[in-house]
Write a protein that holds these residues in place. Structure first.
Motif, mmCIF file in Angstrom:
data_model
loop_
_atom_site.group_PDB
_atom_site.id
_atom_site.type_symbol
_atom_site.label_atom_id
_atom_site.label_comp_id
_atom_site.label_asym_id
_atom_site.label_seq_id
_atom_site.Cartn_x
_atom_site.Cartn_y
_atom_site.Cartn_z
ATOM 1 N N ALA A 1 0.855 -1.185 0.000
ATOM 2 C CA ALA A 1 0.000 0.000 0.000
ATOM 3 C C ALA A 1 0.891 1.234 0.000
ATOM 4 O O ALA A 1 1.956 1.240 0.619
ATOM 5 C CB ALA A 1 -0.896 0.000 1.234
ATOM 6 N N ASP B 1 -4.914 3.418 1.886
ATOM 7 C CA ASP B 1 -4.791 2.245 1.031
ATOM 8 C C ASP B 1 -4.391 1.023 1.849
ATOM 9 O O ASP B 1 -4.770 -0.100 1.521
ATOM 10 C CB ASP B 1 -3.777 2.516 -0.082
ATOM 11 C CG ASP B 1 -3.768 1.429 -1.149
ATOM 12 O OD1 ASP B 1 -4.837 0.851 -1.427
ATOM 13 O OD2 ASP B 1 -2.681 1.158 -1.700
ATOM 14 N N ASN C 1 -7.490 -0.500 2.904
ATOM 15 C CA ASN C 1 -8.149 -1.180 1.788
ATOM 16 C C ASN C 1 -7.558 -2.562 1.561
ATOM 17 O O ASN C 1 -8.295 -3.528 1.345
ATOM 18 C CB ASN C 1 -8.049 -0.348 0.506
ATOM 19 C CG ASN C 1 -8.832 0.937 0.586
ATOM 20 O OD1 ASN C 1 -9.802 1.047 1.333
ATOM 21 N ND2 ASN C 1 -8.408 1.926 -0.176
#
Length: 184
Positions: free
Chosen positions: A165, A170, A173
């Motif tokens: 990431a 992110d 995620n």
């Protein structure tokens, strides 16, 4: 949903602010700690050789999160962390194996060689554990290249268990995606 048992995801997190490296490490630890706490994730981290990710623990707890520490015998918590649960596991290999066994996913923040070594020792005790690297300022670009060039040919499904990431958002995620993969 009454018949389903919900469990809190446990993330083994590797972070260090000791030694040379990214000067933003403390702020990244704080940002990650707050993010995971707000997402209801329980964090487990190591305290070894007087290295303890204080900014991570402080931020996660301030945001209402749970953090457990697996420590060597030398650990002395600062007064601000006096009520953080600490389990002293004197033997290094046993400490890393316990962190791997407790964790659903391993997360690595840019840090020092000490945190990278701890990650390797933990992961080698349970190599099937997924790992997400926060590749801020290309901190893990060499590993990303190694994964693409070497692991892709030798380890089936490496791309599912090894994620990179670029931002803390992110990072969540990637972690969330891996958590969903484990439940399907």
């Amino acid at each position: 949903m009454s018949g389903l048992q919900q469990t809190t995801p446990v993330i083994g997190i590797f972070a260090s602010d000791k030694g040379p490296g990214d000067p933003e490490r403390a702020s990244l630890m704080g940002e990650a700690g707050r993010l995971f706490a707000r997402r209801g994730v329980r964090l487990v981290c190591l305290a070894e050789n007087d290295a303890l990710p204080v900014p991570l623990i402080t931020a996660a707890r301030a945001a209402g999160g749970t953090v457990d520490v697996l420590a060597d015998a030398s650990i002395v918590l600062p007064p601000a962390l006096a009520n953080v649960p600490v389990s002293v596991v004197p033997e290094r290999a046993a400490r890393h194996a316990q962190l791997a066994a407790m964790s659903t996913i391993l997360v690595v923040l840019p840090g020092s060689l000490a945190s990278a070594t701890a990650l390797f020792e933990t992961w080698s005790s349970t190599p099937s554990r997924p790992i997400v690297f926060l590749n801020r300022h290309r901190a893990f670009e060499v590993l990303r290249g190694f994964a693409g060039d070497v692991l892709s040919h030798a380890v089936p499904g490496y791309d599912r268990n090894l994620q990179f990431a670029d931002t803390v958002e992110d990072l969540w995620n990637k972690v969330n995606w891996l958590l969903q993969q484990q439940t399907t």
